[in-house]
Design a protein around this motif. Structure first.
Motif, PDB file in Angstrom:
ATOM      1  N   GLY A  23       0.822  -1.213   0.000  1.00 43.65           N
ATOM      2  CA  GLY A  23       0.000   0.000   0.000  1.00 43.65           C
ATOM      3  C   GLY A  23       0.848   1.252   0.000  1.00 43.65           C
ATOM      4  N   CYS A  24       1.928   1.228   0.752  1.00 45.01           N
ATOM      5  CA  CYS A  24       2.862   2.352   0.783  1.00 45.01           C
ATOM      6  C   CYS A  24       3.465   2.565  -0.601  1.00 45.01           C
ATOM      7  CB  CYS A  24       3.943   2.068   1.820  1.00 45.01           C
ATOM      8  SG  CYS A  24       5.173   3.351   1.986  1.00 45.01           S
ATOM      9  N   MET A  25       3.838   1.462  -1.249  1.00 42.01           N
ATOM     10  CA  MET A  25       4.397   1.562  -2.606  1.00 42.01           C
ATOM     11  C   MET A  25       3.384   2.161  -3.574  1.00 42.01           C
ATOM     12  SD  MET A  25       6.402  -2.102  -2.899  1.00 42.01           S
ATOM     13  CE  MET A  25       6.263  -2.087  -4.661  1.00 42.01           C
ATOM     14  N   ILE A  26       2.130   1.749  -3.462  1.00 40.00           N
ATOM     15  CA  ILE A  26       1.084   2.258  -4.360  1.00 40.00           C
ATOM     16  C   ILE A  26       0.875   3.751  -4.143  1.00 40.00           C
ATOM     17  CG2 ILE A  26      -1.398   2.152  -4.855  1.00 40.00           C
ATOM     18  CD1 ILE A  26      -1.161  -0.912  -4.354  1.00 40.00           C
ATOM     19  N   VAL A  27       0.887   4.183  -2.889  1.00 35.04           N
ATOM     20  CA  VAL A  27       0.745   5.623  -2.597  1.00 35.04           C
ATOM     21  C   VAL A  27       1.881   6.394  -3.244  1.00 35.04           C
ATOM     22  CG1 VAL A  27       0.915   7.353  -0.758  1.00 35.04           C
ATOM     23  CG2 VAL A  27      -0.598   5.397  -0.479  1.00 35.04           C
ATOM     24  N   MET A  28       3.104   5.884  -3.104  1.00 31.56           N
ATOM     25  CA  MET A  28       4.253   6.608  -3.637  1.00 31.56           C
ATOM     26  C   MET A  28       4.238   6.665  -5.161  1.00 31.56           C
ATOM     27  SD  MET A  28       7.236   5.471  -0.998  1.00 31.56           S
ATOM     28  CE  MET A  28       8.428   6.668  -1.569  1.00 31.56           C
ATOM     29  N   LEU A  59      13.030  -1.891  -8.321  1.00 28.57           N
ATOM     30  CA  LEU A  59      12.084  -2.996  -8.133  1.00 28.57           C
ATOM     31  C   LEU A  59      12.679  -4.097  -7.263  1.00 28.57           C
ATOM     32  CD1 LEU A  59      10.423  -3.363 -11.645  1.00 28.57           C
ATOM     33  CD2 LEU A  59       9.402  -2.516  -9.538  1.00 28.57           C
ATOM     34  N   LEU A  60      13.963  -4.362  -7.421  1.00 26.18           N
ATOM     35  CA  LEU A  60      14.615  -5.384  -6.611  1.00 26.18           C
ATOM     36  C   LEU A  60      14.633  -4.978  -5.128  1.00 26.18           C
ATOM     37  CD1 LEU A  60      16.082  -8.087  -6.664  1.00 26.18           C
ATOM     38  CD2 LEU A  60      18.227  -6.821  -6.916  1.00 26.18           C
ATOM     39  N   GLU A  61      14.915  -3.712  -4.880  1.00 25.29           N
ATOM     40  CA  GLU A  61      14.905  -3.208  -3.503  1.00 25.29           C
ATOM     41  C   GLU A  61      13.497  -3.281  -2.905  1.00 25.29           C
ATOM     42  OE1 GLU A  61      16.436   0.765  -1.086  1.00 25.29           O
ATOM     43  OE2 GLU A  61      16.572   0.710  -3.267  1.00 25.29           O
TER      44      GLU A  61
END
Length: 91
Positions: A23-28, A59-61
């Motif tokens: 969810g955090c990734m989607i927000v960013m 993406l790997l991180e």
């Protein structure tokens, strides 16, 4: 009182942690840097996140971050189940 299944509770916590990370990734990705800063500042009661938000995450991180989050929260959930079950034995 019922005993908690350690592996199942750990798995539930792990999936929850991974979903929060996702969810955090989607927000960013959707809000951009300024939108992410505004979102996390409001989420963290006005704590200024402008100096710690980094948008150049590979993406790997991000993949390793989800795995690490799952493992961390699995351990937290398993510990909670162990402590709960031990407490039941002592009564």
């Amino acid at each position: 009182m019922y005993r908690l299944n350690i592996k199942k509770l750990g798995f539930a916590f792990g999936l929850t942690g991974a979903l929060i990370y996702l969810g955090c990734m989607i927000v960013m990705v959707t809000a951009g840097k300024e939108g992410s800063i505004a979102f996390f500042n409001s989420l963290l009661h006005g704590l200024d996140t402008s100096n710690i938000i980094r948008m150049d995450v590979s993406l790997l991180e991000a993949f390793f971050g989800i795995i690490q989050m799952f493992i961390l929260w699995w351990l937290i959930g398993a510990c909670i189940a162990v402590f709960y079950n031990v407490h039941l034995k002592n009564k």
